[in-house]
Motif scaffolding. Sequence first.
Motif, PDB file in Angstrom:
ATOM      1  N   ALA A  25      22.418  40.317 103.312  1.00  0.00           N
ATOM      2  CA  ALA A  25      21.734  41.254 104.217  1.00  0.00           C
ATOM      3  C   ALA A  25      20.248  40.967 104.384  1.00  0.00           C
ATOM      4  O   ALA A  25      19.575  41.643 105.157  1.00  0.00           O
ATOM      5  CB  ALA A  25      21.930  42.680 103.727  1.00  0.00           C
ATOM      6  N   LEU A  29      17.983  46.688 103.997  1.00  0.00           N
ATOM      7  CA  LEU A  29      17.818  48.094 103.651  1.00  0.00           C
ATOM      8  C   LEU A  29      16.532  48.393 102.891  1.00  0.00           C
ATOM      9  O   LEU A  29      16.280  49.551 102.540  1.00  0.00           O
ATOM     10  CB  LEU A  29      19.018  48.559 102.818  1.00  0.00           C
ATOM     11  CG  LEU A  29      20.404  48.317 103.429  1.00  0.00           C
ATOM     12  CD1 LEU A  29      21.498  48.858 102.513  1.00  0.00           C
ATOM     13  CD2 LEU A  29      20.512  48.941 104.817  1.00  0.00           C
ATOM     14  N   ILE A  46      27.611  41.451 110.724  1.00  0.00           N
ATOM     15  CA  ILE A  46      28.146  42.794 110.522  1.00  0.00           C
ATOM     16  C   ILE A  46      29.087  43.163 111.662  1.00  0.00           C
ATOM     17  O   ILE A  46      30.184  43.692 111.439  1.00  0.00           O
ATOM     18  CB  ILE A  46      26.999  43.817 110.393  1.00  0.00           C
ATOM     19  CG1 ILE A  46      26.311  43.650 109.033  1.00  0.00           C
ATOM     20  CG2 ILE A  46      27.498  45.245 110.583  1.00  0.00           C
ATOM     21  CD1 ILE A  46      25.074  44.515 108.846  1.00  0.00           C
ATOM     22  N   HIS A  61      20.730  43.397  99.603  1.00  0.00           N
ATOM     23  CA  HIS A  61      20.635  44.436 100.626  1.00  0.00           C
ATOM     24  C   HIS A  61      19.323  45.215 100.625  1.00  0.00           C
ATOM     25  O   HIS A  61      18.863  45.654 101.676  1.00  0.00           O
ATOM     26  CB  HIS A  61      21.809  45.413 100.498  1.00  0.00           C
ATOM     27  CG  HIS A  61      22.125  45.819  99.096  1.00  0.00           C
ATOM     28  ND1 HIS A  61      21.345  46.694  98.371  1.00  0.00           N
ATOM     29  CD2 HIS A  61      23.142  45.443  98.279  1.00  0.00           C
ATOM     30  CE1 HIS A  61      21.866  46.870  97.176  1.00  0.00           C
ATOM     31  NE2 HIS A  61      22.965  46.107  97.081  1.00  0.00           N
ATOM     32  N   CYS A 162      19.533  54.540 103.825  1.00  0.00           N
ATOM     33  CA  CYS A 162      20.164  53.243 104.073  1.00  0.00           C
ATOM     34  C   CYS A 162      21.217  53.329 105.178  1.00  0.00           C
ATOM     35  O   CYS A 162      21.417  52.365 105.923  1.00  0.00           O
ATOM     36  CB  CYS A 162      20.793  52.717 102.791  1.00  0.00           C
ATOM     37  SG  CYS A 162      19.600  52.253 101.507  1.00  0.00           S
ATOM     38  N   SER A 163      21.866  54.470 105.307  1.00  0.00           N
ATOM     39  CA  SER A 163      22.893  54.631 106.342  1.00  0.00           C
ATOM     40  C   SER A 163      22.278  54.572 107.732  1.00  0.00           C
ATOM     41  O   SER A 163      22.843  53.954 108.650  1.00  0.00           O
ATOM     42  CB  SER A 163      23.625  55.959 106.154  1.00  0.00           C
ATOM     43  OG  SER A 163      24.336  55.978 104.940  1.00  0.00           O
ATOM     44  N   LEU A 166      21.510  50.965 108.393  1.00  0.00           N
ATOM     45  CA  LEU A 166      22.728  50.225 108.688  1.00  0.00           C
ATOM     46  C   LEU A 166      23.247  50.563 110.081  1.00  0.00           C
ATOM     47  O   LEU A 166      23.784  49.698 110.783  1.00  0.00           O
ATOM     48  CB  LEU A 166      23.791  50.530 107.636  1.00  0.00           C
ATOM     49  CG  LEU A 166      25.015  49.629 107.564  1.00  0.00           C
ATOM     50  CD1 LEU A 166      24.620  48.169 107.416  1.00  0.00           C
ATOM     51  CD2 LEU A 166      25.903  50.051 106.400  1.00  0.00           C
ATOM     52  N   ILE A 258      31.066  48.149 102.524  1.00  0.00           N
ATOM     53  CA  ILE A 258      30.941  48.940 103.750  1.00  0.00           C
ATOM     54  C   ILE A 258      32.252  48.897 104.507  1.00  0.00           C
ATOM     55  O   ILE A 258      32.873  47.836 104.617  1.00  0.00           O
ATOM     56  CB  ILE A 258      29.822  48.385 104.673  1.00  0.00           C
ATOM     57  CG1 ILE A 258      28.554  48.046 103.867  1.00  0.00           C
ATOM     58  CG2 ILE A 258      29.537  49.363 105.801  1.00  0.00           C
ATOM     59  CD1 ILE A 258      27.887  49.203 103.210  1.00  0.00           C
TER      60      ILE A 258
END
Length: 310
Positions: A25, A29, A46, A61, A162-163, A166, A258
């Motif tokens: 990643a 994040l 992704i 990440h 983080c969501s 993402l 994920i």
Amino acid sequence: MTTDPQPSGNGAHHASPGEPPVIDAQQLLAPANASTPPPPEVASAIADAASTFGFFQLTNHGMDAAVLQRMTRAMHSFFDLDLETKLQARRSETNAMGYAHDELTKQTLDLKEVFDVSRVPHPELPDTDPLNKTIEGFNLWPPGQDEFRAAVLAYYREVERCSFRLLEAFCAGLGMERTALHHLFEGQHTGFLRLNHYPLAHPLAQQAGKPQELMGVHHHTDAGFLTILVQDEVAGLEALAADGTWHLVRPIDGALTINVGDLAQVLSNDRFKAPLHRVRASRERRRYSAPFFFNPRPDADIAPLPQASC
């Protein structure tokens, strides 16, 4: 403990055949990168993974490792408490948050115990204040477990942050402006954190006179947009592949697992695939995991996006 595979040139590690991709990643994040667009090769990897397996794992990440490790220690300590103490935070018909050890999936009892935590609209107020009641209810905590509460809420805030980041990568992978979907989540999202403990199980159980292997969680798809899962080193999570076979989502030390949810499949006009998955009961060691289900606001209008072509 497992070691990370080496990354390939497009941002994805080499996964074993039949396994979900493992994506480097590039610190996507990390808070220091919050104002920058997601790296194109990461967003592309992704999107590709979400369009095929529906599952992928993120290494390198940038989530706060100290916050994650603190939550993990607290989770273990909570599930080690006696049942009477845990039941003092038991969820009810009117409050979906708290502890449970009798949950069903597909009308079948899972071999697990869970603890659910929701968003706190007003952290300066008591958890049970009416202003802290969400559509799911309000948070319950076992008595005398202040560190557990503090550690879990700190992780909730981190995985929530983080969501959203993402979500930007998902949007970029669809060729959209990176904050194009934020309005569906900001302010009143219905995401919640679940702590899972899978105790040791006997290999076979009797049901209706026939031997049946016990399951930690029976097969299902996740209802929301995406799920960020922390799983320990004990294997058990499996995803159904396009060929109809179950494939292990093997634990990778330090990785985030994920998966796509039903609402992401709808919004992406079926480009992203919500995978059917399950958790096998553990026969040799207890297993722990912590999924965060990132779900939209209750008033969000969920429909296929014109920008998301198949």
